[in-house]
Design a protein around this motif. Structure first.
Motif, PDB file in Angstrom:
ATOM      1  N   LYS A 149       0.837  -1.193   0.000  1.00 13.49           N
ATOM      2  CA  LYS A 149       0.000   0.000   0.000  1.00 13.49           C
ATOM      3  C   LYS A 149       0.879   1.254   0.000  1.00 13.49           C
ATOM      4  O   LYS A 149       0.537   2.270  -0.619  1.00 13.49           O
ATOM      5  N   ALA A 150       2.007   1.174   0.705  1.00  8.52           N
ATOM      6  CA  ALA A 150       2.944   2.300   0.719  1.00  8.52           C
ATOM      7  C   ALA A 150       3.456   2.585  -0.692  1.00  8.52           C
ATOM      8  O   ALA A 150       3.554   3.753  -1.105  1.00  8.52           O
ATOM      9  N   VAL A 151       3.760   1.524  -1.427  1.00 12.67           N
ATOM     10  CA  VAL A 151       4.243   1.675  -2.811  1.00 12.67           C
ATOM     11  C   VAL A 151       3.156   2.274  -3.700  1.00 12.67           C
ATOM     12  O   VAL A 151       3.431   3.135  -4.544  1.00 12.67           O
ATOM     13  N   LEU A 152       1.905   1.847  -3.498  1.00 12.03           N
ATOM     14  CA  LEU A 152       0.792   2.390  -4.285  1.00 12.03           C
ATOM     15  C   LEU A 152       0.644   3.899  -4.078  1.00 12.03           C
ATOM     16  O   LEU A 152       0.446   4.653  -5.034  1.00 12.03           O
ATOM     17  N   VAL A 153       0.736   4.330  -2.819  1.00 13.49           N
ATOM     18  CA  VAL A 153       0.650   5.768  -2.526  1.00 13.49           C
ATOM     19  C   VAL A 153       1.821   6.495  -3.172  1.00 13.49           C
ATOM     20  O   VAL A 153       1.657   7.562  -3.771  1.00 13.49           O
ATOM     21  N   PHE A 154       3.014   5.900  -3.083  1.00 12.17           N
ATOM     22  CA  PHE A 154       4.214   6.500  -3.672  1.00 12.17           C
ATOM     23  C   PHE A 154       4.073   6.657  -5.184  1.00 12.17           C
ATOM     24  O   PHE A 154       4.344   7.731  -5.741  1.00 12.17           O
ATOM     25  N   GLU A 155       3.662   5.602  -5.864  1.00  9.61           N
ATOM     26  CA  GLU A 155       3.556   5.635  -7.324  1.00  9.61           C
ATOM     27  C   GLU A 155       2.465   6.589  -7.795  1.00  9.61           C
ATOM     28  O   GLU A 155       2.525   7.101  -8.917  1.00  9.61           O
ATOM     29  N   ASP A 156       1.481   6.819  -6.948  1.00  7.43           N
ATOM     30  CA  ASP A 156       0.370   7.704  -7.309  1.00  7.43           C
ATOM     31  C   ASP A 156       0.750   9.185  -7.214  1.00  7.43           C
ATOM     32  O   ASP A 156       0.045  10.046  -7.743  1.00  7.43           O
TER      33      ASP A 156
END
Length: 582
Positions: free
Chosen positions: A340-347
């Motif tokens: 989820k941290a990566v998803l927020v980062f990529e967004d």
């Protein structure tokens, strides 16, 4: 000393302040307020000049132009518009342009506008420029106010005190305080609040509290907030909370100051509890409150609560600023959901060095060293320059996966490529990396060669390495230093005892435990946190204070019984299989 003593009046004021400081109680001398009308008069004169020379249409156009300024080119174009129409000759309008420079961070251009002003400069223009300049230049400009035949007003003092806060120079602050006494502005609520904030920020809490107590009959929330925030900033968070409870009126800043204080002092449970109370009392949190609460969730690893806050921010319609998204990445990473941290980062469309560093540190925390190094490569490709914290995260990632050579390479390029000298934290990461990988001699050699005194963290890394690799001699050496740096840390003694036990030296292991008892070192009980229905519960070994202790104990007893039955059944099944084979 940057601040110049201006005339005998201010010298006298210093003596007045000294007498005020020497008194245990009571307000400062009630000097007649000779200059309180200066602000109103100067602004009034500027407005009269404006209405007589500039049309309302041009004034409105200028306001609209300033609202649309986002960079230096826009400021310069607006300045050109003003020059062509002689609007730059009106201090009120020029002050607005300087104010726009201040909000966009163009202090040098603001200084040029002030310096090249051809009209007669008034206190309003001085104040606008004070707000825009760097701390040192602001103090110098403040000193020049009286030299220009003007007097500081209720805006000048707070702006000058803000510069003092940024300089962290309480001596200059005291001189300005003396000037407020002699001019009568000490009675002004905004000036007194600025003084409380200055003393608090410089760590002079007794001075801040003395001023606050003398003004406490005022019910202004800003004054109370300044004192509450002052206590929270220096770590006296429970005193801040006590004062918070006495406040006649609170706003979101009051709540945020205490929540942030608890988070800063590693009291996440109290921070979250206060945040819940804030919701019950229908106080809508701002960005800073959400940042502090997300940090508290990260400290606790409270994933469910963090996810709820994520949705709550969307519901409130708060702007997803870069710091807020960085805090969200940190929360997800530390709460166990790296995906989820990566998803927020990529967004994220705009990523700062803090954003990249946070996700790299998240990967390192989860033992995903190679993912962290790959992310660093992406960071370099995007042209983002790493900082010291980025390298701490990188070296930590190398340590988790045992990449010794790569870690040494990153350690070297810090200075050779990026011009950053390694700090004691970077040396600590390298020593931990070498120790974990079994390079104990190299780790000890680095401790000897580094240009810093080894701290408790470094000796703790060596002690942990001795435990992993069974080096009792190194463990004993590390503990000798740790007993001086952390004499009451029971974990160090327990670790060395385990090192001796692992190599069969039971006598020495027992001796370490005996020394621990004789020196009065207490072994604190282990604890754990469990999150249930967005609420975090803390449990300590041997603690029976939880409200549902009896029910929890009953369930645990049943689980333990079921596990024993399952283990017995497994043993019987194994015996029957062996019997059948015979």
């Amino acid at each position: 000393m940057i601040l110049v003593r201006l005339g005998s009046m201010w010298t006298c004021a210093l003596h007045v302040l000294n007498r005020w400081n020497s008194k245990a109680n009571g307000p400062p001398p009630r000097i007649t307020n000779l200059f309180l009308s200066a602000t109103t008069a100067s602004i009034s004169n500027s407005k009269k000049c404006l209405t007589s020379s500039a049309t309302a249409k041009e004034d409105l156009t200028l306001k609209q132009l300033l609202k649309q300024c986002f960079n230096l080119r826009h400021i310069q174009q607006t300045h050109g518009y003003m020059v062509l129409r002689a609007l730059d000759q009106h201090n009120l309008l020029l002050g607005r342009l300087i104010d726009a420079c201040s909000s966009l961070g163009f202090s040098s251009y603001a200084s040029l506008l002030f310096t090249h002003n051809k009209s007669q400069t008034d206190i309003y223009l001085y104040n606008a420029t004070l707000k825009a300049l760097s701390p040192v230049k602001a103090i110098i400009l403040y000193n020049s106010i009286r030299l220009a035949g003007l007097r500081p007003d209720s805006y000048s003092f707070p702006y000058a005190l803000k510069a003092v806060i940024r300089l962290s120079d309480v001596h200059i602050g005291r001189e300005i305080h003396s000037q407020t006494i002699c001019s009568g502005f000490i009675l002004d609520l905004h000036v007194a609040t600025a003084l409380v904030r200055m003393y608090s920020s410089c760590g002079c809490i007794p001075d801040a509290r003395k001023l606050f107590d003398e003004m406490s009959y005022r019910t202004d929330v800003a004054l109370w907030n300044a004192m509450v925030a002052g206590y929270a900033k220096v770590g006296l968070v429970y005193t801040a909370k006590e004062l918070f409870e006495q406040m006649p009126e609170r706003n979101v800043i009051s709540w945020t100051a205490v929540i942030a204080g608890f988070t800063q002092m590693d009291r996440p449970n109290e921070a979250i509890s206060l945040f819940r109370r804030m919701q019950i009392e229908s106080v809508e949190p701002d960005e800073i409150a959400m940042l502090a609460t997300l940090s508290a969730c990260a400290q606790l690893g409270a994933l469910q609560l963090g996810e709820w806050i994520h949705k709550y921010i969307d519901k409130l319609g708060l702007s997803w600023t870069v710091p807020l998204k960085n805090a969200l990445i940190n929360m997800y990473a530390k709460s166990g959901n790296i995906n989820k941290a990566v998803l927020v980062f990529e967004d994220m469309k705009h990523k700062t060095v803090v954003t990249w560093t946070t996700i790299i540190a998240g990967f390192a925390l989860h033992g995903l060293g190679r993912d962290a190094l790959e992310m660093f490569s992406r960071m370099e490709f995007d042209g983002v320059r790493p900082n010291e914290v980025t390298f701490i995260a990188l070296l930590s990632a190398c340590s988790h996966v045992g990449l010794v050579e790569l870690g040494l390479w990153y350690f070297r390029i810090m200075e050779s490529r990026f011009g950053m000298k390694p700090t004691v934290e970077h040396y600590g990461c390298m020593i931990d990396l070498l120790g974990r990988a079994g390079y104990l001699k190299e780790a000890q050699e680095m401790v000897r060669r580094m240009p810093f005194e080894a701290n408790a963290s470094i000796w703790g890394s060596l002690l942990a390495a001795s435990n992993i690799h069974g080096d009792a001699k190194l463990g004993d050496h590390a503990l000798q230093h740790l007993t001086k740096l952390e004499p009451y840390n029971s974990g160090n003694y327990a670790l060395l005892s385990n090192v001796y036990a692992s190599v069969g030296r039971w006598k020495e292991s027992g001796m370490v435990r005996k020394v621990m008892t004789e020196t009065g070192v207490r072994k604190y009980p282990g604890g754990s946190f469990v999150e249930v229905s967005n609420r975090v519960h803390e449990f300590l070994a041997g603690d029976t204070s939880h409200t549902h202790f009896e029910k929890i104990h009953e369930v645990l007893w049943k689980i333990n019984w079921e596990l024993k039955i399952a283990a017995n059944l497994e043993k019987e099944c194994d015996w029957l299989i062996e019997f059948d084979e015979v």
